[in-house]
Scaffold this active site. Structure first.
Site, PDB file in Angstrom:
ATOM      1  N   ARG A 100       0.947  -1.079  -0.046  1.00 58.02           N
ATOM      2  CA  ARG A 100       0.188  -0.081   0.105  1.00 58.02           C
ATOM      3  C   ARG A 100       0.840   1.236   0.126  1.00 58.02           C
ATOM      4  O   ARG A 100       0.254   2.213  -0.136  1.00 58.02           O
ATOM      5  CB  ARG A 100      -1.051   0.135   1.162  1.00 58.02           C
ATOM      6  N   GLU A 120      -1.196  -8.841  -5.512  1.00 57.06           N
ATOM      7  CA  GLU A 120      -2.513  -9.384  -5.600  1.00 57.06           C
ATOM      8  C   GLU A 120      -2.573 -10.796  -6.036  1.00 57.06           C
ATOM      9  O   GLU A 120      -3.544 -11.687  -5.509  1.00 57.06           O
ATOM     10  CB  GLU A 120      -3.260  -8.376  -6.846  1.00 57.06           C
ATOM     11  N   GLN A 149      -4.671 -16.551  -2.826  1.00 59.25           N
ATOM     12  CA  GLN A 149      -5.006 -17.854  -1.744  1.00 59.25           C
ATOM     13  C   GLN A 149      -4.139 -17.874  -0.531  1.00 59.25           C
ATOM     14  O   GLN A 149      -4.201 -19.171   0.000  1.00 59.25           O
ATOM     15  CB  GLN A 149      -4.194 -19.241  -2.921  1.00 59.25           C
ATOM     16  N   THR A 150      -3.728 -16.729  -0.245  1.00 60.80           N
ATOM     17  CA  THR A 150      -2.934 -16.676   1.050  1.00 60.80           C
ATOM     18  C   THR A 150      -3.151 -15.499   1.874  1.00 60.80           C
ATOM     19  O   THR A 150      -3.380 -14.684   1.312  1.00 60.80           O
ATOM     20  CB  THR A 150      -1.319 -16.763   0.619  1.00 60.80           C
ATOM     21  N   LEU A 167       3.975 -21.306  -1.307  1.00 58.38           N
ATOM     22  CA  LEU A 167       2.720 -20.282  -1.725  1.00 58.38           C
ATOM     23  C   LEU A 167       1.789 -21.298  -2.548  1.00 58.38           C
ATOM     24  O   LEU A 167       0.666 -21.126  -2.231  1.00 58.38           O
ATOM     25  CB  LEU A 167       3.000 -19.163  -2.557  1.00 58.38           C
ATOM     26  N   TYR A 176      -0.068 -23.611  -5.653  1.00 54.06           N
ATOM     27  CA  TYR A 176      -0.523 -23.058  -6.865  1.00 54.06           C
ATOM     28  C   TYR A 176       0.445 -22.490  -7.818  1.00 54.06           C
ATOM     29  O   TYR A 176       0.488 -21.337  -8.065  1.00 54.06           O
ATOM     30  CB  TYR A 176      -1.863 -22.283  -6.783  1.00 54.06           C
ATOM     31  N   TYR A 223     -10.811  -9.877 -11.437  1.00 55.75           N
ATOM     32  CA  TYR A 223     -10.476  -9.589 -10.278  1.00 55.75           C
ATOM     33  C   TYR A 223      -9.137  -8.653 -10.350  1.00 55.75           C
ATOM     34  O   TYR A 223      -8.933  -7.527  -9.881  1.00 55.75           O
ATOM     35  CB  TYR A 223     -10.624 -10.516  -8.949  1.00 55.75           C
ATOM     36  N   ASP A 226     -13.939  -9.656  -4.688  1.00 50.78           N
ATOM     37  CA  ASP A 226     -13.361 -11.011  -4.191  1.00 50.78           C
ATOM     38  C   ASP A 226     -14.301 -11.214  -2.717  1.00 50.78           C
ATOM     39  O   ASP A 226     -15.419 -10.739  -2.618  1.00 50.78           O
ATOM     40  CB  ASP A 226     -11.927 -10.821  -3.554  1.00 50.78           C
ATOM     41  N   CYS A 249     -16.403  -6.883   8.839  1.00 52.90           N
ATOM     42  CA  CYS A 249     -17.479  -7.740   8.490  1.00 52.90           C
ATOM     43  C   CYS A 249     -17.134  -8.994   8.119  1.00 52.90           C
ATOM     44  O   CYS A 249     -16.958  -9.559   6.910  1.00 52.90           O
ATOM     45  CB  CYS A 249     -18.015  -6.893   7.033  1.00 52.90           C
ATOM     46  N   CYS A 288     -26.928  -0.694   6.639  1.00 55.17           N
ATOM     47  CA  CYS A 288     -26.875  -2.305   6.292  1.00 55.17           C
ATOM     48  C   CYS A 288     -28.169  -3.008   6.586  1.00 55.17           C
ATOM     49  O   CYS A 288     -28.714  -2.959   7.786  1.00 55.17           O
ATOM     50  CB  CYS A 288     -25.795  -2.757   7.003  1.00 55.17           C
TER      51      CYS A 288
HETATM   52 FE1  SF4 Z   1     -21.011  -6.299   7.829  1.00 55.37          FE
HETATM   53 FE2  SF4 Z   1     -23.427  -4.876   7.641  1.00 55.37          FE
HETATM   54 FE3  SF4 Z   1     -22.270  -5.530  10.172  1.00 55.37          FE
HETATM   55 FE4  SF4 Z   1     -21.201  -3.645   8.474  1.00 55.37          FE
HETATM   56  S1  SF4 Z   1     -23.292  -3.565   9.703  1.00 55.37           S
HETATM   57  S2  SF4 Z   1     -20.020  -5.213   9.719  1.00 55.37           S
HETATM   58  S3  SF4 Z   1     -21.564  -4.332   6.561  1.00 55.37           S
HETATM   59  S4  SF4 Z   1     -22.984  -7.023   8.687  1.00 55.37           S
END
Ligand code: SF4
Length: 365
Positions: free
Chosen positions: A28, A40, A45-46, A83, A85, A123, A141, A203, A219
């Protein structure tokens, strides 16, 4: 409020949250498309923590497209060792060679050109274009699928066409909205990374931390109390067991290893100890395989078993040691004697590296 009315506010909240909460990851700190592309592909896979030392070693050894294009394949595979694959490493090199040929080593900047490189799918093309060039290209993803299906309470198989199309359309709408804001100097980069970061840190598949989520007020899954039910679970692939016998032929401190063919086989070009896959698992078949691999009735020690998972297969390797040369049939398939230090320097297939670390003994005779 209709779902799409919330998109600008969601994009803004995500970008601001990312500016505050993003992890400081080495890829980053750069906008070099080559370095981002490598990260990327490694991350496909890791886990992040495991990728960091690989990425740093790779960039130190092969810092440019040209360096990768011109590197011996053996070096590329060795840098990738562990790694898994390995077709990913081969495709990275093929793509680097194409970039050299077609674009004089300058990384292409359009999605269509990036997508045309070996091993690059929607992706990766979206990730390179948005993260390196700040273009409004979407990415999708596992983390982003989880965030979006919950945010909009979308049910169904996220890998099947109707929901996939909906998810890509929303990812596209979000990044296009971000591009139009002034919320960040590189808004497309920040928006796409924020979605991935939210899925990785907040999340999460289990116990999402909704109270810490920047888009909790939008949400629907949270509102309906069913965040953990989404995305809709899909049937898991059945695990198939496969059994092999691996031979550590040993003489004067050296072991017999061979290189797998260079094309169109699993683990192409990697090194391994001679092995036989059993058609029928069990002690009788194992005994038969051991006898047929030895040139004479040489003594053999059964050292133990190593298990290695690849995709939907569980491979079990029964490891045998024999202080003798392999049978003529095994020798005719190629290979030769190598010391433990030489084996350490080779790019060994994952299961065989586990076997080497556990069972090779550095003793003469
Ligand atoms: Fe995920 Fe919704 Fe909870 Fe945010 S509010 S962490 S988007 S489930």
């Amino acid at each position: 409020m209709r779902k799409t009315d919330a998109v600008p506010a969601i994009a803004r909240a995500m970008i601001q949250w990312f500016a505050r909460e993003a992890r400081d990851l080495p890829w980053r700190r750069t906008s070099d498309p080559y370095a981002i592309w490598v990260s990327e592909v490694m991350l496909q896979q890791t886990q992040v923590a495991a990728v960091i030392p690989y990425w740093e070693r790779w960039l130190a050894a092969l810092p440019t497209v040209r360096a990768l294009a011109e590197a011996p394949l053996e070096q590329v595979l060795k840098l990738w060792e562990g790694l898994g694959y390995y077709s990913r490493a081969r495709n990275l090199q093929r793509a680097a060679q194409l970039i050299q040929e077609r674009y004089g080593g300058v990384f292409p900047q359009t999605r269509a050109e990036v997508l045309d490189l070996p091993g690059v799918g929607p992706y990766t093309a979206g990730a390179v274009c948005s993260l390196a060039f700040n273009q409004p290209e979407p990415i999708l993803d596992g983390n982003i699928i989880r965030v979006l299906t919950r945010l909009f309470a979308w049910e169904g198989n996220p890998k099947a066409a109707p929901l996939q199309e909906r998810l890509w359309a929303m990812a596209r709408q979000l990044v296009a909205t971000a591009a139009a804001t002034r919320a960040h100097p590189r808004p497309c980069n920040a928006l796409n990374q924020s979605l991935m970061e939210l899925g990785a840190l907040v999340c999460t598949p289990r116990n999402p931390r909704c109270a810490a989520c920047p888009v909790q007020s939008f949400c629907l899954a949270k509102k309906q109390g069913r965040a953990e039910e989404l995305p809709t679970p899909t049937a898991k692939a059945k695990i198939t067991a496969r059994e092999h016998v691996v031979f550590l032929f040993h003489q004067r401190g050296k072991y017999w290893v061979r290189q797998r063919p260079g094309e169109k086989v699993v683990n192409a070009g990697l090194w391994e100890f001679p092995s036989v896959e059993l058609e029928v698992a069990g002690p009788a078949a194992r005994h038969l395989a051991i006898q047929s691999a030895l040139p004479t009735a040489a003594p053999v020690a059964e050292l133990g078993k190593v298990t290695h998972h690849i995709t939907r297969y569980r491979h079990v390797f029964a490891v045998c040691r024999a202080d003798t040369a392999p049978s003529a049939a095994i020798q005719s398939a190629g290979g030769g004697w190598h010391s433990i230090a030489q084996i350490e320097a080779l790019a060994l297939a994952g299961a065989h590296r586990k076997i080497a670390r556990r069972f090779l003994v550095d003793k003469p005779g």
